[in-house]
Design a protein around this motif. Structure first.
Motif, short mmCIF file in Angstrom:
data_model
loop_
_atom_site.label_atom_id
_atom_site.label_comp_id
_atom_site.label_asym_id
_atom_site.label_seq_id
_atom_site.Cartn_x
_atom_site.Cartn_y
_atom_site.Cartn_z
N GLU B 237 18.02 -37.20 44.09
CA GLU B 237 17.59 -35.92 43.56
C GLU B 237 16.73 -35.19 44.58
O GLU B 237 16.04 -35.83 45.38
N HIS B 250 17.25 -36.89 37.35
CA HIS B 250 17.96 -38.13 37.67
C HIS B 250 17.20 -39.27 37.00
O HIS B 250 15.97 -39.33 37.11
N SER B 316 20.87 -32.81 41.89
CA SER B 316 20.79 -34.19 41.44
C SER B 316 22.16 -34.83 41.56
O SER B 316 23.18 -34.18 41.39
N ALA B 321 23.05 -34.86 34.71
CA ALA B 321 21.84 -34.13 35.11
C ALA B 321 21.54 -32.96 34.18
O ALA B 321 20.41 -32.77 33.76
#
Lengths: 333, 330, 297
Positions: B237, B250, B316, B321
């Motif tokens: 991320e 994440h 991410s 996400a």
């Protein structure tokens, strides 16, 4: 209050440094531990925090009698540890175990996991029986490793798994006190949390006491009932966990807390960092050891060493101005 | 200075120490930028590939390591440079400080001599002028009475002081980028705070961008502008620091934050991430974090997830996400 | 960087016969162990099967066949008295290997014991190591010659002399690795569990100091075979009626120009033995290390 398990009184350890010059008569002496006293009760966890070189690990070795103390007394479960002969000491050892920091150096690489775990029992004279081997399997399960790993060698495990093996070894003889010497410091954060939880579970299950030596206040706080803060060979403050954090009465304790990174970027603030660094233990400052770094130091601090004083229920601090410190600290902010 | 032009730009960097072994590369398809004057934190645990990335930027990996992708420093791809050209950039425009201040200095020379030699290696100045510059640098990194410390040997200094000297050496050529690989990990908490303050001050005074590698979310919360979270050689991320802490997208990022013991929270049990980092020789097929992830669904084990661009600079590598982000926004 | 094998992916350790085969395979996969084992194994085999391989006595004279170069009748030629060199080298091996083995055993006992004591107990260290220094100050061969000369020539003399020479060297090697190992945490852990010093030394310290010790002992063997040759060469080893490799070289030396095989043949035998043992020692060091299992698997 429950029974006191270990009583450490005025423990002192001086290391004499070897010099190559035979004409120097006064060899330099390091006062690694300089008059440390504390107790740990049954079922209690005492945290011992301080920065590197403050003598906290030496205290751990001293109370296990792995290093000879220079003076002082350690009374463990009715035995005077420091004056015991080696045979007597050997029988006490099953009640006193240790977990080390470095999971790579603390397991014998030539032994299998089972041999490592049962070593404390073999050392006490137990024979290798099917019951004992079953016990090893049980211990492995207790620390969260499958029993079928028992014939493996340490190098086949990750750091966190090795630390679990080290814990299994320490609890194998069903000890009363386990010294955890920076037991989670070498582990990654995600693994560290697992191991801390494991140690707490085991304590609840087996009812033993921990002396938890560490440098990370947040970790030590999480696991301890009481905390002793060490600076340059001396305990500067000792209190119950929540009391210490809500009302720190020594400037060094305050400095340690202020140094902990914030939990969220929104909490960032400019703060007064403690100045300077740990002085050399070869020539500690006169008077209060902390005075060269202390924002509140007065003349008396430079000449007279403060004693640990009772500052409330189970709260002791060694600062000349412990009474006024909370106000001073808020005023300074 | 335009703050949004990247000074360092890494694209699809892959570093493989044993390309034919079928093991997971140490770093795979890592992309991120460091913009001028910012503090970029790369967070990850051991084995995440964060240090290898730094060594790749510095060109310090062994010659037989397979490196692919681009490392653009001020628009120039330094992976294509000759050894000599690279050397010119290294130390002059990119400085690096390491975790271990005990071994990074030569124990048989005084720190003054080490500083003066490095200064004279880069600039044609007299010894006297170099010494003056050394004093100035030591003063800048907060070493008290710097002139008298010039004649000290490294062993006469504490770990924190040595790390300051290392920073001073890295600053000699006023680099545009400073890579700091776990600079405070080996130091005590009180010293760690001092050094983080120092790095922050240096950045605002000199405008040097800093890429700070750490495993400690506390350090990130303390100093980062932007954060890159790495796991098993991949970027999990990336976002601005506030975004990361407020809306992690994440599961590894939030896991990492939750399992750090905090002073403010005292619960009986710490949150944990079960299991451990995947074995490079037997990596799971899909998302590398899936076996440890509480939110994993079947789709997670079908192919490595790509970076998903969320709001603004936030990206991410988690297929869920958007869902995570939606949850935390509520 | 941390790397470890994923435990679940690995089969549990085999037991019984399967385990023996697995271990044997692991040993033979190590190239230096395998080559060393083959070389040294053939030397040992030839030594013990010697009397079966040739029906010629090593001391049978045959004045008509003096200085015969290698041929079908005399595989490795004959010497100045017409004795068959093949038989002499084979019979000589017995003596050389016997001396080498004895010296290694004495080294393994005394060198390891003294080294462990010196490394483990700081108090003994000074005394033991000063004595070792004193013995090591003499050139090895000179010291061996001196001792052998004082005791009179016999194979026992050679063994004692060579042991006195090599035990301090082995002790030094063992001591230095003991010094490192005894500071490791697992030794501290054993002590904290109440293990006796004897148990700590035998179970924890020595097994982890083994690597340099094995290599050192393989050197000692090779050196002993060579030095015994020197002692015999000087007339201080076994009485000349029993041929040892050293004696063979010594006797052949006078005829180097006319009959080179008289010195080359025992020389090559010594070289093969020494090489085989060094490889064996190196290989053994690696194979016995449990950490090496992963690298292969």
């Amino acid at each position: 209050m429950s029974k006191v398990l270990i009583n450490v009184a005025n423990l002192v350890k001086h290391f004499t440094l070897a010099t190559s010059n035979p004409f120097v008569r006064d060899k330099p002496v390091v006062r690694a531990v300089d008059g440390v006293s504390f107790t740990v009760s049954e079922g209690e966890t005492l945290g011992l925090v301080g920065e590197s070189g403050c003598g906290k690990s030496t205290v751990g070795r001293l109370i296990l009698n792995l290093l000879p103390a220079s003076s002082g007394a350690v009374e463990f479960d009715g035995h005077d540890i420091l004056s015991m002969d080696s045979a007597g000491m050997r029988s006490v050892r099953k009640d006193l175990q240790i977990i080390f920091q470095d999971p790579h150096a603390s397991l014998n690489p030539r032994m299998t996991v089972e041999e490592i775990i049962l070593e404390p029992l073999y050392a006490q004279g137990h024979k290798r029986t099917p019951e004992l081997r079953a016990y090893a399997a049980e211990l492995l399960e207790m620390v969260g490793l499958p029993a079928r790993f028992r014939n493996r060698h340490p190098h086949q495990f990750s750091g966190g798994q090795r630390q679990r093996i080290g814990i299994a070894r320490a609890i194998a003889p069903k000890p009363k006190l386990v010294v955890c010497d920076e037991a989670v410091s070498a582990l990654d954060v995600s693994v560290q949390a697992q191991v801390i939880n494991l140690m707490q579970d085991l304590k609840a299950k087996m009812g033993m006491s921990y002396l938890f030596i560490g440098h990370d206040l947040a970790v030590v706080r999480h696991i301890s009932d009481r905390i002793a803060v060490m600076y340059l060979g001396r305990i500067v403050e000792i209190a119950r966990c929540d009391d210490l954090f809500s009302r720190p009465l020594h400037p060094y304790t305050q400095a340690l807390m202020a140094a902990i990174p914030v939990a969220h970027p929104r909490l960032r603030h400019k703060r007064d960092r403690v100045r300077g660094e740990l002085p050399s233990p070869l020539s500690p400052p006169k008077g209060c050891h902390f005075h060269p770094r202390c924002p509140f130091a007065q003349d008396i601090c430079r000449s007279e060493a403060p004693q640990l004083r009772q500052m409330g229920d189970e709260h002791q601090a060694s600062c000349h101005f412990a009474e006024d410190l909370p106000e001073k600290a808020t005023a300074a902010q | 200075m335009s703050s949004d032009t990247p000074i360092l730009s890494i694209r699809d960097l892959t570093v493989d120490f044993a390309p034919k072994s079928g093991r997971l590369p140490a770093v795979s398809n890592v992309s991120f930028d460091v913009t001028a004057g910012e503090m970029m934190c790369v967070v990850g645990e051991s084995g995440s590939g964060k240090s290898v990335t730094a060594l790749a930027i510095m060109g310090l990996l062994a010659a037989d390591t397979a490196i692919s992708g681009n490392i653009l420093f001020e628009g120039r791809d330094i992976t294509r440079l000759s050894r000599r050209e690279w050397q010119k950039i290294r130390g002059r425009q990119i400085g690096m400080i390491f975790q271990e201040p005990m071994t990074s200095l030569n124990p048989v020379f005084t720190i003054g001599r080490q500083l003066v030699e490095t200064i004279r290696h880069h600039e044609r100045v007299s010894v006297r002028a170099a010494r003056d510059r050394a004093v100035e640098l030591l003063d800048m990194v907060g070493i008290p009475s710097p002139r008298s410390r010039l004649d000290d040997y490294p062993h006469q200094m504490s770990g924190g002081m040595r790390q300051r000297v290392m920073i001073a050496i890295a600053l000699i050529c006023s680099p545009r980028l400073l890579i700091a690989d776990e600079p405070t990990t080996a130091l005590d908490v009180t010293i760690q705070g001092q050094l983080l303050d120092l790095l922050n001050d240096l950045r605002s005074e000199t405008g040097t961008a800093i890429m700070l590698i750490t495993h400690n979310m506390g350090v990130v919360a303390e100093v980062a502008d932007r954060v890159t979270v790495m796991y098993s050689g991949c970027v999990a991320e990336q976002a601005e620091v506030m975004q990361i802490f407020d809306h992690p997208a994440h599961p590894y990022t939030s896991g990492l934050m939750n399992c750090t013991p905090k002073l403010t929270v005292t619960s009986a049990q710490l949150n944990t991430i079960p299991g451990s980092m995947p074995n490079p020789a037997a990596a799971p097929p899909g998302c590398l974090f899936a076996p440890r992830c509480e939110l994993a669904i079947d789709a997670c084990s079908e192919g490595r997830p790509a970076q998903v661009n969320l709001t603004g600079n936030h990206s991410s590598a988690c297929i869920r996400a958007e869902m995570l982000l939606g949850e935390s926004a509520e | 960087m941390q790397s470890h094998i994923e435990i679940d992916a690995v089969e549990d350790e085999p037991t019984g016969l399967a385990r023996f085969y697995a271990t044997a395979r692991r040993f033979m996969r190590n190239r230096s162990f395998a080559i060393g084992a083959v070389l040294f194994g053939s030397v040992v085999l030839v030594t013990f099967l010697g009397p079966l391989l040739t029906d010629v006595s090593p001391n049978a004279l045959s004045m008509r066949n003096r200085f015969q170069p290698p041929s079908f009748d005399n595989l490795l030629g004959t010497d100045n008295l017409g004795r068959d060199m093949f038989a002499r080298v084979i019979y000589g091996a017995q003596l050389s290997l016997m001396i080498g083995t004895s010296v290694v055993i004495l080294n393994a006992i005394f060198g390891v014991m003294l080294g462990a004591l010196a490394g483990f107990y700081a108090r003994l260290d000074n005394i033991l190591m000063r004595i070792a220094d004193a013995l090591m100050a003499f050139p090895a061969v000179l010291l061996a010659i001196g001792i052998a000369a004082a005791l009179g020539p016999s194979s026992m003399t050679a063994i004692i002399a060579l042991s006195v020479v090599y035990v301090p060297r082995t002790a030094r090697v063992v001591r230095s690795s003991v010094l490192v190992v005894k500071e490791l945490d697992f030794v501290m852990a054993a002590r904290a569990s109440g293990a006796t010093d004897f148990r700590i030394i035998m179970k924890h310290v020595l097994p982890n100091s083994m690597a340099p010790m094995i290599v050192q002992l393989s050197f000692v063997f090779a050196y002993s075979v060579l030095s015994e040759a020197v002692l015999s060469f000087m007339g201080l080893g076994a009485p000349p009626t029993v041929p040892s490799w050293g004696i063979l070289i010594s006797e052949g030396r006078a005829y180097m120009r006319e009959a080179a095989w008289l010195t080359v043949v025992p020389g090559v035998a010594i070289a093969i033995t020494a090489l085989g043992l060094n490889l064996l020692g190196d290989g053994l060091r690696d194979v016995l290390d449990p950490r090496m299992k992963v690298e292969e698997g």
